[in-house]
Design a protein around this motif. Structure first.
Motif, PDB file in Angstrom:
ATOM      1  N   ARG A 166      -5.948  -3.251   3.195  1.00 10.50           N
ATOM      2  CA  ARG A 166      -6.382  -1.989   3.792  1.00 10.50           C
ATOM      3  C   ARG A 166      -7.408  -2.221   4.895  1.00 10.50           C
ATOM      4  O   ARG A 166      -7.334  -1.627   5.981  1.00 10.50           O
TER       5      ARG A 166
ATOM      6  N   CYS B 134      -5.054  -5.296  -2.362  1.00  7.36           N
ATOM      7  CA  CYS B 134      -4.832  -4.047  -1.627  1.00  7.36           C
ATOM      8  C   CYS B 134      -6.043  -3.712  -0.758  1.00  7.36           C
ATOM      9  O   CYS B 134      -5.893  -3.211   0.362  1.00  7.36           O
TER      10      CYS B 134
ATOM     11  N   ASN C 298      -4.399  -7.246  -8.087  1.00  4.62           N
ATOM     12  CA  ASN C 298      -3.639  -6.312  -7.270  1.00  4.62           C
ATOM     13  C   ASN C 298      -4.555  -5.407  -6.460  1.00  4.62           C
ATOM     14  O   ASN C 298      -4.356  -5.218  -5.248  1.00  4.62           O
ATOM     15  N   LYS C 299      -5.560  -4.850  -7.094  1.00  9.12           N
ATOM     16  CA  LYS C 299      -6.434  -3.911  -6.404  1.00  9.12           C
ATOM     17  C   LYS C 299      -7.263  -4.605  -5.325  1.00  9.12           C
ATOM     18  O   LYS C 299      -7.482  -4.041  -4.234  1.00  9.12           O
TER      19      LYS C 299
ATOM     20  N   ARG D  14       2.858   0.332  -9.914  1.00  6.32           N
ATOM     21  CA  ARG D  14       1.987  -0.714 -10.441  1.00  6.32           C
ATOM     22  C   ARG D  14       0.909  -0.132 -11.346  1.00  6.32           C
ATOM     23  O   ARG D  14       0.620  -0.673 -12.422  1.00  6.32           O
ATOM     24  N   ASP D  15       0.313   0.989 -10.919  1.00  2.63           N
ATOM     25  CA  ASP D  15      -0.733   1.596 -11.743  1.00  2.63           C
ATOM     26  C   ASP D  15      -0.179   2.052 -13.087  1.00  2.63           C
ATOM     27  O   ASP D  15      -0.839   1.888 -14.129  1.00  2.63           O
TER      28      ASP D  15
ATOM     29  N   THR E 280       2.348   1.714  -5.249  1.00  2.00           N
ATOM     30  CA  THR E 280       1.046   1.752  -5.922  1.00  2.00           C
ATOM     31  C   THR E 280       1.128   2.525  -7.224  1.00  2.00           C
ATOM     32  O   THR E 280       0.551   2.120  -8.246  1.00  2.00           O
ATOM     33  N   ARG E 281       1.854   3.632  -7.213  1.00  2.00           N
ATOM     34  CA  ARG E 281       2.013   4.421  -8.437  1.00  2.00           C
ATOM     35  C   ARG E 281       2.732   3.640  -9.518  1.00  2.00           C
ATOM     36  O   ARG E 281       2.343   3.682 -10.695  1.00  2.00           O
TER      37      ARG E 281
ATOM     38  N   LEU F 190       0.811  -1.215   0.000  1.00  2.71           N
ATOM     39  CA  LEU F 190       0.000   0.000   0.000  1.00  2.71           C
ATOM     40  C   LEU F 190       0.841   1.261   0.000  1.00  2.71           C
ATOM     41  O   LEU F 190       0.287   2.367   0.077  1.00  2.71           O
TER      42      LEU F 190
END
Length: 462
Positions: free
Chosen positions: A445, A441, A437-438, A77-78, A74-75, A69
């Protein structure tokens, strides 16, 4: 025999039937404040084994929710999935719009590359024959008597083409179904582990979760024959050392990831409970503490349930491998294409006397329609298909080139090959990996928020 209950998990502390052989090689597991697992005592055999031959450690510094996280991870991977989806995902379109689907002129959307040369050959023969028939009297043949025979042949070709495109569509949908099952299996696996043993074995749950994410990405790369996994796709999930180990130790990366998931499941269902009371110096109490595990019935049920889900993940990967490696029998494809090309190439000889120069556009339209159906079947038959252009090895002689990934208009640079991006009907596997992935996450979270709420409420906050 005494039993104790800790955070909803039934523990079975066995005082009888103690195997005295465990005294010679005691092994206990404790947890650091950050939740990572540490070995207090290792067996002498493991210590005496050369370091290069020891089993790789799955213990990570910090929790998975901290690394996965992390905003920078995250950036990365996105950005990777956004870039990959631009090329690797099949074109999104509005299926209810006749304008968008009927008048689509994009060559990629219609898979023209799959039949452009046969179509060009048919059109070339048609133009040449029309010119000869109009200018050479000796070639002005009257073949209109064959028109009825051509109608029968067309009916046969239509049946063969429909069967071929139907089988190709089934193969494409089977792969889509397999990926849906992989995503669902990962949800159930992570949810079951978090709900069952998160308070007892948080580090092992982290291992299970992150290796499932790696399994999804490795499956995508394996099916596309990509020689290297982009580290950005697993940023915060596995580190560079683990990626190198996956590359050097395994020729089948998905199986490697599945094996690591099995190791995590085995540890969380067989290792002693770290919450059991600390043993005294007396050897019987120490062995009794070491053997304090989740109750055997619960551990067996959890192990069987998770193992069956990992087996299903491997099975879905294997199903797609079979589709990739197996084609329709060559006798069917050869028979279809032979009669199809013979039918199209002979059309101008039969109809040029009646249609004249109008034969050229007529044959072009008919051949585009029939060859387009064959091209669509060819496109969907192998949803992972990519055109590999070999590249020379790196200066060090390694077959794995560490050149950073680059995108061009038509190709993606992956490891030692250029992967063709001219196929708009590929299976969008990058989308499924991004979904995995999402969703993971989101699980992490929620887990972290529950931990913080538990700490604020006075709990142990595991």
């Amino acid at each position: 025999m005494s039993r104790a209950t800790t955070t909803g998990v039934v523990l079975d502390v066995r005082g009888d039937d103690v195997d005295a052989r465990r005294e010679s090689s005691p092994r206990a597991t404790s947890y650091a404040p950050d939740g990572s697992a540490t070995r207090e005592d290792a067996s002498s055999a493991e210590l005496s084994r050369p370091r290069s031959n020891r089993a790789p450690s799955t213990t990570r510094a910090g929790r998975l929710w901290d690394t996965m996280l992390d905003p920078d991870a995250t950036r990365r991977r996105d950005a990777h999935f956004a870039r990959a989806n631009e090329v690797g995902h099949h074109r999104a379109y509005d299926y209810s719009s006749w304008t968008d689907t009927t008048f689509a002129v994009g060559l990629r959307a219609r898979a023209v590359n799959n039949f452009r040369w046969p179509w060009a050959l048919v059109n070339g023969v048609t133009i040449v024959w029309c010119a000869l028939a109009r200018n050479v009297d000796a070639l002005d043949w009257d073949l209109t008597a064959f028109e009825r025979g051509y109608a029968l042949i067309f009916s046969l070709l239509a049946f063969l083409l429909v069967f071929r495109v139907n089988r190709a569509a089934v193969r494409w949908w089977d792969c889509r179904t397999a990926w849906g099952a992989i995503v669902l299996g990962g949800r159930l696996l992570a949810d079951d582990a978090i709900a069952s043993v998160r308070d007892v074995y948080p580090a092992h749950v982290d291992d299970l979760a992150r290796w499932f994410v790696a399994f999804a990405v490795a499956t995508k790369c394996h099916l596309r024959r990509e020689t290297r996994i982009d580290p950005a796709s697993l940023a915060g999930v596995v580190d560079d050392g683990e990626l190198d180990a996956m590359r050097t130790r395994a020729t089948h990366a998905p199986l490697y990831c599945a094996s690591r998931m099995r190791e995590a499941v085995t540890r969380m269902t067989r290792e002693p409970d770290p919450n059991a009371p600390r043993p005294s110096e007396e050897w019987r109490d120490r062995v009794r503490w070491e053997r304090a595990r989740m109750h055997w019935s619960l551990a067996a049920a959890l192990n069987a349930r998770m193992t069956s889900r990992i087996d299903a993940l491997v099975g879905h990967c294997g199903a797609q491998e079979r589709i990739r490696a197996t084609r329709l029998p060559i006798v069917y494809v050869t028979h279809l294409r032979t009669f199809l090309m013979g039918y199209l190439l002979s059309l101008p000889f039969v109809f040029v006397r009646d249609w004249g120069w109008g034969t050229v556009p007529a044959v072009a339209c008919v051949s585009f329609a029939l060859l387009g159906v064959e091209g669509a079947a060819h496109e969907c038959e192998n949803p992972f298909r990519c055109v590999l252009h070999p590249r020379p090895p790196s200066p060090s002689g390694s077959t794995f080139d560490r050149v950073p990934f680059q995108l061009t208009d038509d190709h993606i640079l992956y490891g030692t090959a250029l992967v063709s991006a001219n196929h708009a009907n590929h299976l969008g596997m990058d989308v499924y990996c991004e979904t995995v992935n999402k969703e993971m996450c989101e699980y992490l979270r929620l887990w972290r928020e529950e931990k913080l709420d538990s700490k604020e409420g006075g709990g142990d906050g595991r």
